[in-house]
Design a protein around this motif. Structure first.
Motif: not given
Length: 140
Positions: A42, A49, A53, A56-57, A90
């Motif tokens: 990432s 992604l 995110w 958050v995932g 995610g």
């Protein structure tokens, strides 16, 4: 998902599955490796992604993993794999993985009941959920 990354994660999940079937334990290094892969790809921009995110995932994976560990008696290694997969795919992807895991876990539960087993390795269901995710995402 990049084919190389997907292949590495599949190999790691297959290793976790074998360990889970043999010893009912999943080594921590597997979850850590998947989590590191998720963050690195990432941050390097190799992933669609964004890092927000990814986080958050991971948080969703933490909530789900802790809930399943506490209330559904899922193993700690299984919960850590859910967290690391949350980082990798995610929050929306994790929901897809969890759906596939639930279906595969139900099949495994029926097989365990027929065999008279009270305990079952959930690693195969986690692997199946990720394979289902890859199959669905490849069609989109």
């Amino acid at each position: 998902m990049l084919p190389v990354i997907a292949s590495i994660v599949l190999l790691l999940l297959a290793t976790a599955t074998v360990c889970d079937l043999r010893t009912r334990e999943i080594p921590d290094w597997i979850s850590v490796a998947i989590g590191v892969i998720a963050v690195v790809v990432s941050l390097m921009g190799w992933w669609d992604l964004e890092i927000l995110w990814v986080i958050v995932g991971g948080l969703l994976g933490l909530l789900v993993g802790l809930g399943l560990f506490r209330f559904a008696h899922l193993g700690g290694g299984d919960a850590k794999l859910i967290i690391s997969l949350g980082l990798l795919v995610g929050p929306v992807g994790l929901l897809i993985v969890l759906f596939g895991m639930a279906i595969a876990g139900g099949v495994l539960s029926v097989i365990a009941m027929v065999r008279g087993q009270k305990d079952l390795a959930y690693g195969p269901a986690i692997l199946a959920g990720f394979v289902g995710y890859l199959g669905l995402v490849s069609q989109i």
